[in-house]
Each structure stands twice: as C-alpha cells, then as structure tokens.
Design a protein around this motif. Structure first.
Motif, PDB file in Angstrom:
ATOM      1  N   PRO A  24       0.810  -1.231   0.000  1.00 13.22           N
ATOM      2  CA  PRO A  24       0.000   0.000   0.000  1.00 13.22           C
ATOM      3  C   PRO A  24       0.842   1.279   0.000  1.00 13.22           C
ATOM      4  N   GLU A  25       1.990   1.269   0.710  1.00 16.78           N
ATOM      5  CA  GLU A  25       2.852   2.463   0.726  1.00 16.78           C
ATOM      6  C   GLU A  25       3.434   2.721  -0.667  1.00 16.78           C
TER       7      GLU A  25
ATOM      8  N   ASP B  85      -3.418   2.581  -8.764  1.00 20.67           N
ATOM      9  CA  ASP B  85      -4.822   2.362  -8.385  1.00 20.67           C
ATOM     10  C   ASP B  85      -4.902   1.288  -7.287  1.00 20.67           C
ATOM     11  N   PRO B  86      -5.303   1.675  -6.060  1.00 18.29           N
ATOM     12  CA  PRO B  86      -5.280   0.692  -4.957  1.00 18.29           C
ATOM     13  C   PRO B  86      -6.239  -0.479  -5.155  1.00 18.29           C
TER      14      PRO B  86
ATOM     15  N   MET C   4      -0.531  -9.077  -2.785  1.00 16.60           N
ATOM     16  CA  MET C   4       0.767  -8.849  -2.144  1.00 16.60           C
ATOM     17  C   MET C   4       0.591  -7.855  -0.997  1.00 16.60           C
ATOM     18  N   THR C   5       1.383  -8.038   0.065  1.00 14.23           N
ATOM     19  CA  THR C   5       1.307  -7.104   1.186  1.00 14.23           C
ATOM     20  C   THR C   5       2.607  -6.309   1.400  1.00 14.23           C
ATOM     21  N   ARG C   6       3.756  -6.954   1.171  1.00 20.99           N
ATOM     22  CA  ARG C   6       5.052  -6.288   1.327  1.00 20.99           C
ATOM     23  C   ARG C   6       5.973  -6.788   0.225  1.00 20.99           C
ATOM     24  N   ARG C   7       7.086  -6.089   0.004  1.00 19.29           N
ATOM     25  CA  ARG C   7       8.122  -6.634  -0.876  1.00 19.29           C
ATOM     26  C   ARG C   7       9.487  -6.254  -0.323  1.00 19.29           C
TER      27      ARG C   7
ATOM     28  N   ALA D 221       9.838   4.056   4.265  1.00 19.37           N
ATOM     29  CA  ALA D 221       8.878   5.040   3.739  1.00 19.37           C
ATOM     30  C   ALA D 221       9.146   5.179   2.244  1.00 19.37           C
ATOM     31  N   PHE D 222       8.157   5.658   1.496  1.00 14.08           N
ATOM     32  CA  PHE D 222       8.307   5.771   0.045  1.00 14.08           C
ATOM     33  C   PHE D 222       9.510   6.648  -0.334  1.00 14.08           C
TER      34      PHE D 222
END
Lengths: 87, 418
Positions: free
Chosen positions: B29-30, B38-39, B47-50, B361-362
């Motif tokens: 999501p971040e 587009d969320p 997927m939740t993390r990478r 963070a992004f």
C-alpha cells in the motif's frame, strides 16, 4: 445497407460481452467491442487472464492463451475466436 | 553430544532449504500510494510487502547469506561433500566470472568442488536442481551433496508500473543429497514445456523489460502443458488427487490463484470446489512470496519454504511443483514431504527473518532505488557508502552477522562480514 454479422460472429460477440461483464461487472455492454483493448475497460492482468481463459473454455477451442498475446483490441479478439472456432 | 535422532528418508532430494530476503521492505500500500497506482489493483496482486535490497547487498551477499546457515549446520566432513555449487541468477556481476566463484569463497567450501553459474530466467534453479539430483542419483560419487543457490536483485523502477510492487530481492539455498529431509524427489516424475518467446528479459544491468500479457499467458500455457507431459510419464497422475499440496513459481500470488483455477477447470473439477481446494492446497505456499515479491528462480523455493513453514504439513504427503522461467522454459515435478520436512525448514527461522525486515517510507525507497540500479553495472572501481544506509539496517530486528558488499577494486568485487 449494412450487412448483418455472420451468426457465429454475433454469437461470439455476445459471449465476449457476457464473459467480460462477468469479470468486470461495472462495464456497460456498449463499451465492450471495437478498437478498445481489455485494458481500456479497466481489466488488470489477472482480469485479462480470466477473460481469455473463460473465452477459450466457453468456445471449446484448444488455442493456447499465448495466441492472444498480440491481439490489439476486442474486435481482433473476436476475429481470432471466430477463426479458431472454424478450425 | 549428538543432535536429536533423525529418521533417514530414502532417495534423493532436498536436505536443507533456507532463504534470505534482505533487511528492508516496503509495504505494497505504501508503494502504491507513493507511485499513485490504483489501490483497487492490490486485491488481484495479492501482495502485502516486498523486499528491497540495501546498497551493501548484491547477488553474492544474498546467496551467501541464504546458504550460510545451511552450510554451518553441516559437520566439516559433510561440508566437504558439497561437490557441486551452482548459482542460478539473472543478476550476473560479470560476463565471465561467475557469482558462484565469490560464493564458494565466502561459504568456505572445499576446493574439490565443481562450480557453475546458470541463467534461464526464473527457471534456472529448477534446471540446476533437477540436473544435480540426476547426477546424485547416478551414483558416480556416492554420498555427494550439491548446493544450488538461486540469487537475484531487482532493477525495476516506476517504468515497471504494476510489476514494481511485485519485484523481490533475495536468494534461496537448496542443499541436495541422498538424505532428503526436506523433500524426497519423485525421480522420473516430471514434465517439461519450453519454447522461444520474449515475454520478459533483462537486456541491460539497469532495467528489465516485460510484456505482461505474453508472460502470464506463456506461464499458464506452460503450466497446462508441463503437467500434461508429467501425466504422460506418471501413470494415473491427476492434478486433483495426486498432490496434497501445490507449489508454483510466484511472480505475484494473484497469478497463482488464476493458474490454480485454470488447472482445476481443465481437470474437470467442479467450479464450486475451487475456493476450498485453493485455500487447502495452495494458499500455504503463498504467504512468504506475498511478503517478499518475485525472487526470480528462487521464487518457487520460497513458496516451498512457505508451505513447509505454514503448519499445513503435519503428515506425509506429496507436493506438486511448477517452475516457470521467461523465455520460456518450465517444469512440473513432485516430491514427498512430512512433518520432519516442516521441522527442518522451521529451524531456519525464516518467519522471523521476514518479519524483522525494516519497513521503508516511500521517500527512502526512491532514494535507495537510485543506488540499487548501480548494483550490477560493471565498473572498474566503486566504493559503497554503506554508512548512509546503516541506520535503515539497524531498524531490522534480530540482526546476525552477514556478508556485505563493500565495493569494486580493479573489477574485483569486495566483501566483508559485518
């Protein structure tokens, strides 16, 4: 005078509209066709996989999914489905 | 003192399995928020993390950091029996000198060892595993072990659009021997399907190219056809009933869900059963890939580790495995696992390793990306300014000693233990 579509083509177009709407219920029927790509209707890659898979299954053709990789728009997809059904 | 008594399984296959997926990650999501994606697409991506590499990580450090716990668990005599070392990577660091030569040094393996690097996109490790198992089973060197390490880094940025949140970073180490505590291979039970296509590739050390539809369609065609080839060799093979668990190459979990649906529909399984079957036989393999991203040829072994670490394997059963690499080549094969397999993988502490990664963070992510895109570019000299990224690394929990990339001196890559 306009020519009526071949019955098989009309049936294939109906099937495409039905299958696309089963995966993308928010898309209105009149948008499903012509020079639009499935991406233009908001289909993501998984949606496209589902749509092509269902179309192959429902038409009973044994065409590999890869044959659909270069299809530029829905009209060309209908062309391919019609050709493969006539094999 | 000796360790707990182990029942020795017969045959050939995987003795040990571990993964290393770096010290840092970003939540999906971040990343979507930062890129303005587009969320609503996250649902199909599943997927939740990478994982994200830090500048002092590269294909060599990933490989060594994945394999070191596997090698450390061996006695000196056992370690000396690693007679083949294969690194599988699409992140080569030189046109001639292999990643395996560096990995051999930092793992302290015997000099009486055959070393090679293979490249076949995301299929490379399985090609190596199957070739090595055939070698071990041939009996030309009884008791030998082979270590196959799939290792890669991501070189994708915003140009990859929705593939960027699915890119991974890390390595999977697979030790093969005649003591297959993790998975005994069903020798002779395999099916292949391969042909030339340009669905995705890495034409430069700085970027990948991908034709998403061509790649997903090729993956799915290969799944159907490699299973058909498997079924032609294995009497009575039925995708619905032969396998207690299914594990697939997982570029993103949403594709595996679609692949399962396709395979089951083709087998004539009623549509009503699909959801339950997916949850029972496939979902346990997706948990780790959904939090790491695509590990390239290590992906299918990350998925196998996920299954074995999920609590779903509580008795003897058969795993059907599908490995796919762009370009394209694929294989469906199988093996048997049991509760000892689960305990062996669980001892590696993979769940904690993944949980402990520092979330970025992004803004940190984009800054890091610039550095990471230099990772594979050949230069005569380079110094890694790792101090700048140590603060991020310190946010990762449970740190252990790891190999770090410090730079390049006259084209020779330099490493140190930290």
């Amino acid at each position: 005078m306009t020519l009526a579509p071949h019955p098989q083509r009309a049936a294939t177009e109906r099937l495409v509209r039905e299958v696309v709407r089963s995966i993308l219920p928010g898309v209105s029927e009149e948008l499903i066709g012509g020079k639009r790509h499935l991406k233009d209707l908001g289909a993501d890659s998984v949606d496209r996989v589902e749509i092509i898979g269902l179309l192959i299954e429902r038409t009973g053709i044994s065409t590999p999914m890869s044959e659909f990789s270069d299809v530029p728009d829905i009209e060309a997809m209908v062309d391919l489905l019609c050709r493969e059904q006539q094999r | 003192m000796t360790g707990p008594e182990r029942s020795r399984r017969t045959g050939y296959g995987i003795e040990a399995l571990n993964v290393w997926c770096g010290l840092a990650a970003i939540t999906v999501p971040e990343l979507f928020r930062g890129r303005g994606l587009d969320p609503s697409r996250i649902e199909n991506l599943m997927m939740t993390r990478r994982s994200i590499g830090l500048p002092f990580e590269d294909p060599v450090t990933n490989a060594v950091n994945a394999a070191r716990p596997v090698v450390d668990a061996l006695s000196p005599q056992e370690r000396a029996r690693i007679e083949i070392l294969v690194t599988s990577t699409e992140s080569g660091v030189d046109y001639s000198k292999s990643v395996s030569s560096y990995v051999h040094k930092y793992l302290g393996l015997s000099r009486n060892c055959r070393m090679i690097e293979v490249k076949q996109a995301c299929f490379g490790a399985t090609a190596a595993v199957q070739t090595a198992v055939g070698y071990l089973a041939s009996g030309v060197s009884p008791g030998a072990k082979a270590l196959v390490i799939a290792t890669d880094v991501a070189v994708v940025d915003e140009a990859a659009e929705y593939s960027e949140p699915a890119a991974g970073h890390g390595a999977a180490a697979v030790l093969l021997s005649d003591d297959p505590r993790v998975m005994a291979m069903d020798l002779g039970a395999f099916g292949n399907y391969s042909y030339e296509t340009l669905d995705s590739a890495r034409p430069s050390p700085r970027f990948d190219i991908a034709d998403v539809d061509r790649s997903l369609f090729a993956y799915l065609d290969c799944l159907s056809n490699s299973f058909a080839d498997y079924a032609s060799r294995v009497e009575g093979a039925d995708v619905s009933t032969t396998f207690d668990h299914l594990v697939m190459h997982t570029p993103f979990a949403g594709l595996v869900k679609a692949a399962h649906r396709k395979l089951m529909r083709e087998s004539g399984r009623p549509a009503a059963d699909l959801q339950e079957d997916f949850a029972r036989r496939v979902t346990p393999s997706l948990r780790y890939p959904s939090t790491v991203g695509n590990l390239c040829s290590g992906s299918v072994y990350l998925a196998l580790a996920s299954l074995l670490d999920s609590g779903a394997v509580t008795e003897a059963g058969r795993v059907g495995i599908f490995s796919y690499g762009s370009g394209c080549s694929s294989e469906f094969f199988s093996g048997t696992v049991d509760e000892q397999s689960a305990a062996t993988v669980s001892a590696m502490g993979i769940a904690a390793h993944l949980e402990n990664r520092a979330d970025l963070a992004f803004s940190e992510y984009t800054e890091l990306l610039e550095e990471n895109l230099k990772c594979l570019v050949p230069v005569q000299n380079r110094t890694i300014d790792s101090g700048r990224w140590e603060a991020v690394a310190r946010r990762a929990g449970g740190r252990k000693e790891m190999l770090a990339f410090t730079g390049v001196k006259d084209y020779h890559r330099q490493y140190e233990w930290r």
